[in-house]
Scaffold this motif. Sequence first.
Motif, mmCIF file in Angstrom:
data_model
loop_
_atom_site.group_PDB
_atom_site.id
_atom_site.type_symbol
_atom_site.label_atom_id
_atom_site.label_comp_id
_atom_site.label_asym_id
_atom_site.label_seq_id
_atom_site.Cartn_x
_atom_site.Cartn_y
_atom_site.Cartn_z
ATOM 1 N N ARG A 160 4.990 10.984 6.497
ATOM 2 C CA ARG A 160 5.022 9.633 7.070
ATOM 3 C C ARG A 160 4.866 9.667 8.589
ATOM 4 N N SER A 161 5.327 10.731 9.209
ATOM 5 C CA SER A 161 5.203 10.849 10.663
ATOM 6 C C SER A 161 3.784 11.244 11.078
ATOM 7 N N LEU A 162 3.124 12.048 10.252
ATOM 8 C CA LEU A 162 1.788 12.526 10.591
ATOM 9 C C LEU A 162 0.720 11.453 10.423
ATOM 10 N N TYR A 163 0.854 10.632 9.357
ATOM 11 C CA TYR A 163 -0.246 9.741 8.993
ATOM 12 C C TYR A 163 0.128 8.269 9.103
ATOM 13 N N LYS A 164 -0.798 7.516 9.707
ATOM 14 C CA LYS A 164 -0.603 6.082 9.867
ATOM 15 C C LYS A 164 -1.119 5.316 8.651
ATOM 16 N N TYR A 165 -2.297 5.702 8.149
ATOM 17 C CA TYR A 165 -2.927 4.982 7.044
ATOM 18 C C TYR A 165 -3.078 5.817 5.768
ATOM 19 N N HIS A 166 -3.335 7.097 5.919
ATOM 20 C CA HIS A 166 -3.647 7.921 4.743
ATOM 21 C C HIS A 166 -2.515 7.839 3.711
ATOM 22 N N PRO A 167 -2.855 7.656 2.433
ATOM 23 C CA PRO A 167 -1.809 7.502 1.406
ATOM 24 C C PRO A 167 -0.941 8.736 1.180
ATOM 25 N N LEU A 168 -1.235 9.839 1.853
ATOM 26 C CA LEU A 168 -0.331 10.985 1.793
ATOM 27 C C LEU A 168 1.051 10.597 2.312
ATOM 28 N N LYS A 169 1.094 9.576 3.153
ATOM 29 C CA LYS A 169 2.374 9.123 3.715
ATOM 30 C C LYS A 169 3.251 8.416 2.691
ATOM 31 N N ASN A 170 2.661 8.082 1.540
ATOM 32 C CA ASN A 170 3.413 7.374 0.498
ATOM 33 C C ASN A 170 3.898 8.336 -0.573
ATOM 34 N N ASP A 171 5.070 8.100 -1.078
ATOM 35 C CA ASP A 171 5.557 8.865 -2.231
ATOM 36 C C ASP A 171 4.640 8.604 -3.421
ATOM 37 N N ILE A 172 4.450 9.608 -4.271
ATOM 38 C CA ILE A 172 3.604 9.431 -5.458
ATOM 39 C C ILE A 172 4.088 8.250 -6.294
ATOM 40 N N GLY A 173 5.378 8.054 -6.341
ATOM 41 C CA GLY A 173 5.938 6.940 -7.110
ATOM 42 C C GLY A 173 5.955 5.628 -6.370
ATOM 43 N N GLY A 174 5.479 5.614 -5.101
ATOM 44 C CA GLY A 174 5.507 4.402 -4.301
ATOM 45 C C GLY A 174 6.853 4.228 -3.608
ATOM 46 N N THR A 175 7.167 3.017 -3.259
ATOM 47 C CA THR A 175 8.472 2.680 -2.688
ATOM 48 C C THR A 175 9.179 1.732 -3.650
ATOM 49 N N VAL A 176 10.468 1.552 -3.446
ATOM 50 C CA VAL A 176 11.209 0.610 -4.292
ATOM 51 C C VAL A 176 10.585 -0.782 -4.183
ATOM 52 N N GLU A 177 10.172 -1.144 -2.969
ATOM 53 C CA GLU A 177 9.580 -2.465 -2.761
ATOM 54 C C GLU A 177 8.241 -2.585 -3.497
ATOM 55 N N SER A 178 7.396 -1.566 -3.396
ATOM 56 C CA SER A 178 6.081 -1.648 -4.041
ATOM 57 C C SER A 178 6.206 -1.625 -5.563
ATOM 58 N N VAL A 179 7.159 -0.868 -6.068
ATOM 59 C CA VAL A 179 7.368 -0.799 -7.521
ATOM 60 C C VAL A 179 7.742 -2.174 -8.074
ATOM 61 N N TYR A 180 8.589 -2.904 -7.337
ATOM 62 C CA TYR A 180 9.001 -4.230 -7.816
ATOM 63 C C TYR A 180 7.894 -5.275 -7.676
ATOM 64 N N GLN A 181 6.817 -4.923 -6.968
ATOM 65 C CA GLN A 181 5.670 -5.831 -6.866
ATOM 66 C C GLN A 181 4.700 -5.663 -8.045
ATOM 67 N N ILE A 182 4.816 -4.580 -8.789
ATOM 68 C CA ILE A 182 3.880 -4.290 -9.878
ATOM 69 C C ILE A 182 4.113 -5.250 -11.048
ATOM 70 N N THR A 183 3.037 -5.809 -11.549
ATOM 71 C CA THR A 183 3.120 -6.747 -12.670
ATOM 72 C C THR A 183 2.407 -6.186 -13.894
ATOM 73 N N LYS A 184 2.638 -6.804 -15.016
ATOM 74 C CA LYS A 184 1.952 -6.441 -16.256
ATOM 75 C C LYS A 184 0.434 -6.546 -16.066
ATOM 76 N N GLU A 185 -0.006 -7.581 -15.381
ATOM 77 C CA GLU A 185 -1.443 -7.786 -15.145
ATOM 78 C C GLU A 185 -2.013 -6.690 -14.245
ATOM 79 N N ASN A 186 -1.240 -6.274 -13.220
ATOM 80 C CA ASN A 186 -1.672 -5.167 -12.366
ATOM 81 C C ASN A 186 -1.944 -3.920 -13.187
ATOM 82 N N LEU A 187 -0.995 -3.595 -14.060
ATOM 83 C CA LEU A 187 -1.102 -2.388 -14.878
ATOM 84 C C LEU A 187 -2.308 -2.455 -15.811
ATOM 85 N N GLU A 188 -2.523 -3.602 -16.418
ATOM 86 C CA GLU A 188 -3.649 -3.755 -17.349
ATOM 87 C C GLU A 188 -4.987 -3.663 -16.613
#
Length: 426
Positions: A160-188
Amino acid sequence: MIKNENKNFKETYYEDCCDNGLKIVVWHKPEFATTSCLFATPYGSFDFEQIDQDGHKIKFPEGIAHFLEHKLFESDEGDVMSTFSTMGANVNAFTSFNETVYYFDTSDEDIAEPLNLLLDFVQDLRITTESVEKEKGIIAQELNMYLEMPDSRLLFETFRSLYKYHPLKNDIGGTVESVYQITKENLEDCYAINYHPANMMIIVVTPVDPEKVIHLIKENQSHKTFPKFKPVTRYFEEEPKEVFEKTKTIIMDVTNQKICLGYKLPVLDETDASRVKRDWALRFILENHFTTMNPEYQSWIDTHQISHYFEYEIDLSKDYALLIFSDEGIQLDAFKAFIEKQLEIIKKNALNEDALYQLKNRSLGESLTIFNQPDAIGIQYFRNIQTGVSLFDTIEIISSLTCEDCTNALNNYNFDEMSEIVIKSK
């Protein structure tokens, strides 16, 4: 069916393709007693932003690849894992930066049942809004657990300190906030785009006759219909060459202070083979200097310049490059001065022939052992497809490395862009 035979390594594998675009690889190992089968898509945590053929950007919440992996094990018919067990097979899955893989192993000679089940459950997403909401809590708990683990937190905060945009800065599982944004329609929608057979590959490492295996897969696919495949590509925001954060301190319940120095390296414009060659050359330089191969290594520990927890990692990918040093129980300023001094030394000191010979033999031995591990063959083959350099070519690259190659590998690297991460005790 195309037969590929490597006489140098006495390895044979077969390639074919279903009418729907599903790529088949059967690695024939007649001397093996087990079969390993993996069904994979090149869709991982890095791919939450994509572009379609019309130039339209597609964006899903971070962590959706991992979330989708969890949900595919749902079935109206019952527990998929238990069904595999009754067939004498062990099934599992994982999501990484670049892929999602579903696999099973079995010692049963009759692989038709587990093979069909693997294909069927991965190609049949059936979820409800209620089950998606329930899964959010489970994954959020998993993410919070990792954040409470000092070693994984140290690595995560380094990215997270090295990268501003590259998704390496994100956990493979996302964040708690991003996980709660996921919907059934997103997954489909995500599933429809990235789990089309034409975007996937099935790799079977088996003693079973390859023609029989390929027939089983094609027969399974012949009864299914899929819409027309619409390929997409990964999208990245342009990453600045500078690190995102130069310093970061985290307070946690730790006994010893943990520190990490992360170097953000430039991504060089070179071929896949050149990148893999440079990666191995740098690995050899670091292993020769920062392990017990170096006569001074033990004295560094004795004089507390490093501890027994000292680690390093080099990673040259197609779209990011980094070098990391970590330790614990050491003062940051002293550790930083030590690492900077050693980096200057390895720039000036060439690798000698004896050390290179030892390093090459060790790495070649480790590479060759893959051919004795059914699951490793499949995973390595799939990853090599993505890196653009086959396992056989990688072995040839290692074999042909010279001391000059290793010295030249440091060209274009000045180690100026660095982040310092510290985890301190409460």
